[in-house]
Design an enzyme around this catalytic site. Structure first.
Site, PDB file in Angstrom:
ATOM      1  N   CYS A 246       0.856  -1.191   0.000  1.00 34.85           N
ATOM      2  CA  CYS A 246       0.000   0.000   0.000  1.00 34.85           C
ATOM      3  C   CYS A 246       0.895   1.246   0.000  1.00 34.85           C
ATOM      4  CB  CYS A 246      -0.946   0.008   1.187  1.00 34.85           C
ATOM      5  SG  CYS A 246      -1.846  -1.551   1.421  1.00 34.85           S
ATOM      6  N   GLY A 250       4.248   7.254  -1.741  1.00 38.56           N
ATOM      7  CA  GLY A 250       5.659   6.915  -1.830  1.00 38.56           C
ATOM      8  C   GLY A 250       6.599   7.484  -0.793  1.00 38.56           C
ATOM      9  N   GLY A 251       6.103   8.161   0.227  1.00 38.73           N
ATOM     10  CA  GLY A 251       7.003   8.720   1.236  1.00 38.73           C
ATOM     11  C   GLY A 251       7.820   7.656   1.943  1.00 38.73           C
ATOM     12  N   LYS A 252       7.171   6.553   2.320  1.00 35.22           N
ATOM     13  CA  LYS A 252       7.883   5.484   3.027  1.00 35.22           C
ATOM     14  C   LYS A 252       8.778   4.708   2.066  1.00 35.22           C
ATOM     15  CE  LYS A 252       4.192   5.202   6.453  1.00 35.22           C
ATOM     16  NZ  LYS A 252       3.404   6.309   5.851  1.00 35.22           N
ATOM     17  N   ASP A 267       0.934  -1.182  -4.871  1.00 30.00           N
ATOM     18  CA  ASP A 267      -0.339  -0.526  -4.579  1.00 30.00           C
ATOM     19  C   ASP A 267      -1.363  -1.036  -5.592  1.00 30.00           C
ATOM     20  OD1 ASP A 267      -0.903   2.152  -2.702  1.00 30.00           O
ATOM     21  OD2 ASP A 267      -2.413   1.804  -4.252  1.00 30.00           O
ATOM     22  N   ASP A 309       1.587  -0.211   5.633  1.00 31.91           N
ATOM     23  CA  ASP A 309       0.827   0.971   6.073  1.00 31.91           C
ATOM     24  C   ASP A 309      -0.599   0.738   5.592  1.00 31.91           C
ATOM     25  OD1 ASP A 309      -0.165   3.411   6.775  1.00 31.91           O
ATOM     26  OD2 ASP A 309       1.148   4.596   5.496  1.00 31.91           O
ATOM     27  N   CYS A 362      -2.569   5.243  10.136  1.00 34.74           N
ATOM     28  CA  CYS A 362      -2.707   6.653  10.541  1.00 34.74           C
ATOM     29  C   CYS A 362      -4.071   6.844  11.199  1.00 34.74           C
ATOM     30  CB  CYS A 362      -2.531   7.589   9.340  1.00 34.74           C
ATOM     31  SG  CYS A 362      -3.642   7.275   7.949  1.00 34.74           S
TER      32      CYS A 362
END
Length: 433
Positions: A246, A250-252, A267, A309, A362
């Site tokens: 997931c 793309g930050g992680k 994803d 995530d 989150c």
């Protein structure tokens, strides 16, 4: 007969009402962009009106119940959205001016064939609101958070934290960035302050993200300080293959590449993956990108590390997305918890012996966090909890629970820097070798 031009400010009011109406109808809030309103000042004002109406939705609900004896008129187009924007302006944005709130609301009603006959009602309701604006402005801030969340969150985090949640909702979220390489000169150029690890914060942003220093050079990416924690906690041998489930936007993924891993980013949303590809190209990173369903994905080889995530209620993001407070119900959270368990089961199947698994959401809901950990340990005997140590999060030790889990919330300040952070839950596991 010559057409009479629209009054100044009417277009932005109509555009703002259209966006607010869509969000009230269940859509995700995204700020108005240049395509919606070309003028930057109009766009800023329209976004401020919509955001204030969403942040203050609970209080405005109480106003509407008092001001509309017979309730909202049925099949009335943009009437409710225009009225909410105007109430937000009258009561909570006095610097804009009361006259424009009344005048432009009535003009907006006249502009729409479905609301033209309600222009008189709009005027009367807003004049009543104006005469009561001082009282409305002193309404209990507890109304900002729906009662079912207040009950859950007070039990989970305490009354003091709950009060801080309301304050965080009103204040909104600052802009946090993760730096590709730490550079004091870049931090100064950004007008940022250091948080923890490679996260920095810009308290007051007066420019679009893509106009900030070093954007085009790909030297940082937008990522809330809480969202940046999970990838930092993955523990796999350097250079090993890891899976970001997931993954978009793309930050992680970027963090895992920066840490030296060989990353597969997966994803199931092609549009979100296009955004991930764009972000990776700007940063100069090249993960393997896979379009697939994370529930059924069959890994060709086991991964030494997996970061999940998981899709969740996203209640931890309410500072930027206040609509989640009113869109989420208990049944929604239960459904997401079941989906999370399906994703976890497939992640365990794809994890190599001795591998490291990060599960995070989150969300502020214990049902999506702590309760899932109990389920995982009961369901997968091959997993053991790999407790996070407080010293792994210098400046945020208070987020580490006695059990070695990580729990952040909007009333928590990383490194004692003002601005809070998103609500996040993180747990780390190790699969038996």
């Amino acid at each position: 007969m010559k057409h009479k031009p629209d009054p100044a400010g009417l277009k932005l009011r109509l555009v703002a009402a259209q966006r607010l109406r869509a969000v009230l109808g269940g859509e995700h809030f995204s700020p108005l962009g240049e395509k919606d309103l070309a003028d930057g000042r109009d766009r800023a004002l329209a976004n401020r009106l919509v955001t204030t109406a969403l942040v203050r939705q609970g209080q405005i609900n109480v106003m509407l119940a008092e001001l509309l004896d017979k309730g909202l008129p049925p099949r009335s187009g943009n009437f409710e959205a225009v009225l909410r924007l105007s109430l937000a302006q009258l009561v909570f944005l006095p610097d804009i001016g009361a006259h424009s709130a009344l005048f432009l609301a009535v003009e907006a009603a006249k502009k729409d064939q479905k609301t033209r006959h309600l222009a008189g009602l709009m005027n009367a309701v807003l004049r009543r609101a104006q005469s009561n604006s001082a009282r409305y402005g002193l309404m209990d801030e507890a109304l900002l958070i729906p009662e079912h969340f207040r009950t859950i969150w007070e039990k989970a985090y305490g009354a003091e934290a709950l009060a801080a949640f309301s304050e965080a909702l009103i204040n909104g979220a600052p802009l946090d960035l993760t730096l590709k390489d730490e550079d004091p000169a870049l931090i100064e150029a950004l007008g940022a302050e250091k948080l923890i690890h490679d996260s920095v914060r810009i308290p007051f942003r007066d420019r679009p993200v893509d106009a900030l220093p070093a954007y085009d050079e790909g030297r940082w990416w937008v990522q809330d300080a809480a969202s940046a924690l999970p990838a930092r906690l993955l523990r796999a041998p350097e250079g090993s293959a890891v899976l970001d489930l997931c993954a978009a936007p793309g930050g992680k993924t970027a963090q895992l590449i920066k840490a030296g891993y060989k990353v597969t980013a997966l994803d199931n949303d092609s549009h979100r993956l296009e955004r991930l590809k764009t972000n990776m190209a700007r940063l100069g990173y090249a993960p393997e990108i896979v379009l697939a369903d994370a529930v059924t994905y069959a890994a060709p080889e086991p991964f030494a590390g997996i970061l999940l995530d998981a899709p969740c209620s996203a209640t931890g993001t309410f500072r930027r997305h206040p609509e989640v407070l009113w869109h989420r119900q208990a049944t929604d959270i239960a459904g997401r918890a079941r989906l999370q368990q399906s994703l976890i089961a497939n992640a365990v199947r794809a994890l190599a012996p001795g591998g490291s698994l990060i599960y995070c959401v989150c969300s502020l809901e214990p049902q999506e966090g702590e309760a899932q950990i109990d389920w995982m340990l009961e369901t997968f005997p091959e997993l053991t909890l790999d407790p996070v140590r407080p010293e792994e999060l210098p400046g945020l030790e208070q987020a580490v629970t006695p059990a070695g889990l990580v729990r952040t919330h909007p009333g928590m300040a990383p490194a004692n820097v003002e601005g809070g952070m998103d609500g996040f839950f993180v747990a780390r596991f190790r699969r038996a070798g």
